[in-house]
Motif scaffolding. Sequence first.
Motif, PDB file in Angstrom:
ATOM      1  N   LEU A  65      53.421  -2.395 -88.724  1.00  0.00           N
ATOM      2  CA  LEU A  65      52.843  -1.449 -87.760  1.00  0.00           C
ATOM      3  C   LEU A  65      52.007  -2.190 -86.717  1.00  0.00           C
ATOM      4  CD1 LEU A  65      52.778   1.640 -87.326  1.00  0.00           C
ATOM      5  CD2 LEU A  65      50.603   1.668 -88.568  1.00  0.00           C
TER       6      LEU A  65
ATOM      7  N   PRO B 153      48.639  -2.649 -85.949  1.00  0.00           N
ATOM      8  CA  PRO B 153      47.705  -1.874 -85.121  1.00  0.00           C
ATOM      9  C   PRO B 153      46.819  -2.793 -84.280  1.00  0.00           C
ATOM     10  CG  PRO B 153      47.325  -1.519 -87.486  1.00  0.00           C
ATOM     11  CD  PRO B 153      48.318  -2.619 -87.381  1.00  0.00           C
TER      12      PRO B 153
ATOM     13  N   GLU C  88      43.844   1.509 -80.267  1.00  0.00           N
ATOM     14  CA  GLU C  88      44.987   2.410 -80.461  1.00  0.00           C
ATOM     15  C   GLU C  88      44.612   3.641 -81.305  1.00  0.00           C
ATOM     16  OE1 GLU C  88      49.038  -0.035 -79.988  1.00  0.00           O
ATOM     17  OE2 GLU C  88      48.212  -0.081 -82.002  1.00  0.00           O
TER      18      GLU C  88
ATOM     19  N   VAL D  23      46.132   5.619 -84.357  1.00  0.00           N
ATOM     20  CA  VAL D  23      47.098   5.423 -85.440  1.00  0.00           C
ATOM     21  C   VAL D  23      46.930   6.571 -86.440  1.00  0.00           C
ATOM     22  CG1 VAL D  23      47.817   3.873 -87.307  1.00  0.00           C
ATOM     23  CG2 VAL D  23      46.985   2.914 -85.157  1.00  0.00           C
TER      24      VAL D  23
ATOM     25  N   ASP E 180      49.850   6.163 -80.975  1.00  0.00           N
ATOM     26  CA  ASP E 180      50.567   4.928 -80.638  1.00  0.00           C
ATOM     27  C   ASP E 180      51.404   4.464 -81.825  1.00  0.00           C
ATOM     28  OD1 ASP E 180      49.211   4.317 -78.017  1.00  0.00           O
ATOM     29  OD2 ASP E 180      47.454   4.401 -79.326  1.00  0.00           O
ATOM     30  N   GLY E 181      50.874   4.678 -83.026  1.00  0.00           N
ATOM     31  CA  GLY E 181      51.570   4.234 -84.223  1.00  0.00           C
ATOM     32  C   GLY E 181      51.349   5.210 -85.360  1.00  0.00           C
TER      33      GLY E 181
ATOM     34  N   VAL F 199      54.432  10.649 -82.734  1.00  0.00           N
ATOM     35  CA  VAL F 199      54.486   9.358 -82.027  1.00  0.00           C
ATOM     36  C   VAL F 199      54.708   9.591 -80.535  1.00  0.00           C
ATOM     37  CG1 VAL F 199      55.705   7.144 -81.879  1.00  0.00           C
ATOM     38  CG2 VAL F 199      55.369   8.252 -84.106  1.00  0.00           C
TER      39      VAL F 199
ATOM     40  N   GLY G   4      56.189   4.670 -78.651  1.00  0.00           N
ATOM     41  CA  GLY G   4      55.358   4.298 -79.807  1.00  0.00           C
ATOM     42  C   GLY G   4      56.208   3.948 -81.016  1.00  0.00           C
ATOM     43  N   ARG G   5      55.548   3.624 -82.126  1.00  0.00           N
ATOM     44  CA  ARG G   5      56.269   3.104 -83.293  1.00  0.00           C
ATOM     45  C   ARG G   5      55.874   3.834 -84.570  1.00  0.00           C
ATOM     46  NH1 ARG G   5      51.872   0.516 -81.560  1.00  0.00           N
ATOM     47  NH2 ARG G   5      50.582  -0.648 -83.021  1.00  0.00           N
ATOM     48  N   LEU G   6      56.756   3.765 -85.542  1.00  0.00           N
ATOM     49  CA  LEU G   6      56.517   4.404 -86.846  1.00  0.00           C
ATOM     50  C   LEU G   6      56.995   3.448 -87.927  1.00  0.00           C
ATOM     51  CD1 LEU G   6      57.349   8.042 -87.874  1.00  0.00           C
ATOM     52  CD2 LEU G   6      58.171   6.141 -89.258  1.00  0.00           C
TER      53      LEU G   6
ATOM     54  N   ARG H 209      60.364  -0.579 -89.531  1.00  0.00           N
ATOM     55  CA  ARG H 209      59.685  -0.105 -88.311  1.00  0.00           C
ATOM     56  C   ARG H 209      60.723   0.539 -87.395  1.00  0.00           C
ATOM     57  NH1 ARG H 209      56.842  -4.844 -86.065  1.00  0.00           N
ATOM     58  NH2 ARG H 209      58.899  -5.436 -85.297  1.00  0.00           N
TER      59      ARG H 209
ATOM     60  N   VAL I  75      61.211   2.687 -83.524  1.00  0.00           N
ATOM     61  CA  VAL I  75      60.519   2.956 -82.249  1.00  0.00           C
ATOM     62  C   VAL I  75      61.133   4.170 -81.569  1.00  0.00           C
ATOM     63  CG1 VAL I  75      59.589   0.685 -81.679  1.00  0.00           C
ATOM     64  CG2 VAL I  75      61.939   1.229 -81.063  1.00  0.00           C
TER      65      VAL I  75
END
Length: 387
Positions: free
Chosen positions: A65, A67, A71, A73, A141-142, A179, A183-185, A247, A249
């Motif tokens: 992730l 971070p 951010e 999160v 963001d995450g 997200v 952004g990302r997960l 991950r 996106v």
Amino acid sequence: MPTRRAIRLHPLRGQPTGWSALEVVPWHDAGRFTGDGDDPGDRLDYHTGLVYPQDAASQVPVLLLAPRPGEVVIDTCAAPGSKTSQIGIALGDAGVVVACDADPRRRAVLGEVLARQGVTAAVVTPMPVAVLAERRPGCADGVLVDAPCSGHLPSPTERQCERLAVKQGRILADAARLVRPGGRLVYSTCTDRRIENEDVVRAFLDANPGWRPDPATLPGCDADLDGLGGLRLGAERQGTEPFFAIRLVRDQDGPVDTLAGDAPEPLPLPWPVPGTVMRLGGHAVAVTAAAAACALPAEVRGLRLGRIHERGCEWQPWGAQGLARRGAPATVVAHGDAAALWAGATMALPDAPFAVTDRGAPLGVLAGPPDARRLDLPSRMRRAGLR
Ligand SMILES: C[S@@+](CC[C@H](N)C(=O)[O-])C[C@H]1O[C@@H](n2cnc3c(N)ncnc32)[C@H](O)[C@@H]1O
């Protein structure tokens, strides 16, 4: 095959002392494999928040992730907080990590884990992930989904794993709505079953064309079974519990929102403290600006420093530890004296409110006259026999 015990070191809490073996975890510079005989509970290092016991594989999702300070999160399945605290430490004094969990008793433990590690960026909310996603799509963001899985069941049946896979898919779909575009997960579990890992992720990607895997590698970790770009770890090859992490996106389309609400009135302290100190109920809390202003109902917000009285503040032990490492005046004591103070000894010490060890670990708040100062600890904290 047995797994290896591991810990994670806090970057702001000094150097570990007296362990029989500490070997750097290949994929995480703050991770250490310990000797089999080393019990963190016996160590001052644990009680001062320098060391957190955490399987080395469980440290991987937050590395994916990644971070960054500032951010937003969201940790959707957060309790007891191994990964929330890792995220909070990475955010430092800027940003916010919102922690959700369906289980109120586990959320109470999560609050303690965050306090022990001095995390100021955290907001623990009782709001269910689905409700949060409905109200604030695109606010993060995450996002981390460390999903409930069959790894916690003694001998799970096929049917139980199938039911869990359905639940995991539902949480992942809700979490993905949080997200922001671009952004990302990270999705992770502590089971090696494909049905709860690659299959869940593949079904999500098939149903959500605006998402793609963001392939990752880490030293010593294996690739996932389907070539999706995720990672697998386990007892045989890494000496860890079974683990899967990947991950994903989001593309640039989608809603954007914010969690920002009104900034609270700051509460002055006699020393500079990073972030904001604010009043919450009868307590003073040290909190990042984003966590202070986060417009969500919160059971925990920032780091509880102590109870406010007319005469000042009655420091709480973990709040005091956080302050001792953040610019408040502290007396330095040798590690041996620190263990004695922890066990209840009194000694003559300079007149600073807090104490830290000569290895940099924060002990807490001092009380008593100058020639017989003692460490002020609540009775439920273990005192005797710490090394
Ligand atoms: C694997 S544990 C999380 C461990 C945690 N991430 C850590 O590193 O300490 C899974 C958690 O998911 C929570 N949970 C189960 N169903 C949930 C749901 N629908 N929404 C949010 N949390 C849920 C459980 O209470 C449990 O605490």
